[in-house]
Design an enzyme around this catalytic site. Structure first.
Site, PDB file in Angstrom:
ATOM      1  N   GLU A  59       0.929  -1.206  -0.062  1.00  0.00           N
ATOM      2  CA  GLU A  59      -0.196   0.021   0.030  1.00  0.00           C
ATOM      3  C   GLU A  59       0.878   1.280  -0.045  1.00  0.00           C
ATOM      4  O   GLU A  59       1.718   1.154   0.567  1.00  0.00           O
ATOM      5  CB  GLU A  59      -0.925  -0.026   1.172  1.00  0.00           C
ATOM      6  CG  GLU A  59      -2.095  -1.042   0.985  1.00  0.00           C
ATOM      7  CD  GLU A  59      -2.905  -1.060   2.284  1.00  0.00           C
ATOM      8  OE1 GLU A  59      -2.411  -0.587   3.443  1.00  0.00           O
ATOM      9  OE2 GLU A  59      -4.186  -1.814   2.143  1.00  0.00           O
ATOM     10  N   THR A 229      -5.909   0.658 -20.800  1.00  0.00           N
ATOM     11  CA  THR A 229      -5.817  -0.534 -20.053  1.00  0.00           C
ATOM     12  C   THR A 229      -4.758  -1.149 -20.713  1.00  0.00           C
ATOM     13  O   THR A 229      -4.241  -0.979 -21.702  1.00  0.00           O
ATOM     14  CB  THR A 229      -7.118  -1.622 -20.570  1.00  0.00           C
ATOM     15  OG1 THR A 229      -7.017  -1.688 -21.968  1.00  0.00           O
ATOM     16  CG2 THR A 229      -8.364  -1.132 -20.000  1.00  0.00           C
ATOM     17  N   LYS A 232      -5.696  -4.670 -23.778  1.00  0.00           N
ATOM     18  CA  LYS A 232      -6.269  -4.753 -25.076  1.00  0.00           C
ATOM     19  C   LYS A 232      -5.370  -4.652 -26.124  1.00  0.00           C
ATOM     20  O   LYS A 232      -4.441  -5.694 -26.365  1.00  0.00           O
ATOM     21  CB  LYS A 232      -7.559  -4.014 -25.207  1.00  0.00           C
ATOM     22  CG  LYS A 232      -8.680  -4.054 -23.993  1.00  0.00           C
ATOM     23  CD  LYS A 232      -9.772  -3.001 -24.202  1.00  0.00           C
ATOM     24  CE  LYS A 232     -10.813  -3.332 -22.952  1.00  0.00           C
ATOM     25  NZ  LYS A 232     -11.610  -2.157 -22.994  1.00  0.00           N
TER      26      LYS A 232
HETATM   27  C1  LIG Z   1     -12.478  -1.938 -21.972  1.00  0.00           C
HETATM   28  C2  LIG Z   1     -12.913  -0.699 -21.551  1.00  0.00           C
HETATM   29  C3  LIG Z   1     -12.673  -0.077 -20.102  1.00  0.00           C
HETATM   30  C4  LIG Z   1     -12.089  -0.928 -19.074  1.00  0.00           C
HETATM   31  O1  LIG Z   1     -12.571  -1.901 -18.676  1.00  0.00           O
HETATM   32  P1  LIG Z   1     -12.019  -3.107 -17.708  1.00  0.00           P
HETATM   33  O2  LIG Z   1     -12.736  -4.347 -18.054  1.00  0.00           O
HETATM   34  O3  LIG Z   1     -12.553  -2.221 -16.247  1.00  0.00           O
HETATM   35  O4  LIG Z   1     -10.803  -3.227 -17.811  1.00  0.00           O
HETATM   36  C5  LIG Z   1     -13.033   1.281 -20.000  1.00  0.00           C
HETATM   37  N1  LIG Z   1     -13.303   2.069 -21.058  1.00  0.00           N
HETATM   38  C6  LIG Z   1     -13.532   1.400 -22.165  1.00  0.00           C
HETATM   39  C7  LIG Z   1     -14.119   2.731 -23.308  1.00  0.00           C
HETATM   40  C8  LIG Z   1     -13.258   0.082 -22.269  1.00  0.00           C
HETATM   41  O5  LIG Z   1     -13.535  -0.272 -23.905  1.00  0.00           O
END
Ligand SMILES: *Cc1c(COP(=O)(O)O)cnc(C)c1O
Length: 429
Positions: A59, A229, A232
């Protein structure tokens, strides 16, 4: 390199979970994955993610932790921070959000008081749950106004967005989406934000990798906050991050911890550091260019077969097929394609009247198949298989032959070492 489950002890300790993981590996190897938000992270990322760093409480932030023994975890978090700053050319980074949703939440906590107004893309036009959907924390805690897409062009209409902003006076404007196939004009969003005194957040959860690869406009110079993220198009571990201007740094950090999270997932942060290192390589740029080239090729193929493409094309790693003229629903298309070994997801198209669980379209993305080494020439085959399956939904023998074609194609693009000697050699290399 093969996974070594025998040596890891999981098979012995928990055969049920071990079997499920083996099944998932087989499933990933055997499917043509066109889900736009998915990808395959490298063995190096998997190794970091599966490491002993999961054991450590940390933390706080590097050099200011609430626990002892944080030397090694400070090293990896500093590596992740330094690499992200260099990669994205931003002033401040936070790599602790557990996922993209948490990154967005931390920015909202920084930029808004409870109940204040933010403005974002409508979920039904391709926005995300965390962009103010009523059943999500964002819609519960903040007043959200939505902008949609122009009905004719199916693109963002910046004049209209400016009008809504002038009327509703949001304190935060969010740009970015989960299912928008075109690049976004961040300078236009900046101008709109400035015209009403709002802060601008760009959610690049989907297209962050494209930005790094130089094939999508860069939001960093225009934004107060950028969220993303790593799992992706960035092709790293499941996780989130925030980029912001220096002045917001301390408040963003406090919003993540102790504002909304406890201990950071240090194994995930180690894997994020690896992801950022991979993303700094020239190969990553080529990878991103190929994602977009593949996406265009596949989109062109579907269009040439008579399918209606939302906006008529794509600038990114994804496109939307409007199936309403064919009478097939998104759900039916998703199911029949899954049955032949092709994964896509059903998706609403702009101004879709079909219920959200059924939908009138599908979303197709190329990040995952590009990781496997596929090239634009292969999109001809994939496109043909998709079209044949959709046009022969009730013809078992046609579907069976697609099934074996899919198997054969995917066999020449091995994943995580593949299985057979022949499948390890890609004739195109
Ligand atoms: C995938 C996504 C997120 C984040 O999603 P998590 O599943 O929480 O990682 C946030 N904003 C957009 C536009 C997305 O496509």
């Amino acid at each position: 390199m093969e996974f070594q489950y025998e040596e890891s002890g999981l098979v012995w300790m928990d055969p049920e979970v071990s079997t499920a993981i083996e099944m998932e590996l087989d499933r990933e190897r055997e499917n043509v994955n066109l889900i736009a938000s998915e990808n395959y992270s490298s063995m190096a990322v998997l190794e970091a993610q599966g490491s002993v760093m999961t054991n450590k409480y940390a933390e706080g932030y590097p050099g200011r932790r609430y626990y002892s023994g944080c030397g090694p975890v400070d090293m990896v978090e500093n590596l992740a921070l330094g690499r992200a700053r260099e990669l994205f050319g931003c002033e401040h980074v936070n790599v602790q959000p557990h996922a993209g949703s948490q990154a967005n939440m931390a920015v909202y906590m920084t930029a808004l008081e409870l109940g204040e107004t933010m403005m974002a893309m409508d979920l039904r036009c391709g926005g995300h749950l965390t962009h103010g959907a009523t059943f999500n924390f964002s819609g519960m805690l903040y007043r959200t106004v939505h902008y949609g897409l122009d009905r004719e062009t199916e693109r963002l209409d910046y004049d209209r967005i400016a009008d809504i902003a002038a009327r509703e006076k949001p304190r935060l404007i969010v740009a970015g989406a989960s299912a928008y196939p075109r690049s976004i004009d961040f300078a236009a969003f900046r101008e709109i934000a400035d015209s009403v005194g709002a802060a601008l957040m760009v959610d690049m959860a989907h297209f962050g990798g494209l930005v790094v690869g130089g094939v999508h406009p860069d939001p960093v110079p225009y934004s107060d906050f950028v969220t993303g993220t790593t799992h992706k198009t960035m092709r790293g571990p499941r996780g989130g991050f925030i980029l912001c201007r220096e002045a917001y740094g301390p408040r963003v950090d406090a919003a993540v911890f102790p504002g909304m999270q406890g201990g950071p997932l240090m194994h995930a942060i180690a894997a994020k550091a690896v992801c950022f290192k991979e993303a700094m390589s020239p190969e990553f740029k080529e990878y991103q260019e190929r994602i977009v080239a593949n996406c265009r090729a596949l989109c062109d193929k579907m269009a040439s077969e008579g399918f209606r493409i939302v906006t008529g094309g794509t600038d990114t790693h994804l496109f939307l097929v409007d199936l309403r003229p064919t009478g097939i629903t998104g759900r039916e298309a998703q199911d029949v394609l899954e049955s032949v070994g092709i994964n896509v997801n059903k998706n609403e198209v702009p101004y879709d009247e079909t219920p959200p669980t059924v939908t009138g379209g599908i979303r197709i993305g190329t990040p995952a198949i590009t990781t496997r080494g596929m090239q634009p020439v292969d999109m001809e085959d994939i496109g043909r298989m998709i079209v044949t399956a959709l046009k022969n939904m009730d013809d078992e023998s046609a579907l069976n032959s697609i099934r074996s074609e899919v198997k054969e194609l995917i066999g020449s693009f091995p994943l995580y070492g593949g299985e057979t000697e022949s499948s390890r050699i890609d004739p195109r290399d």
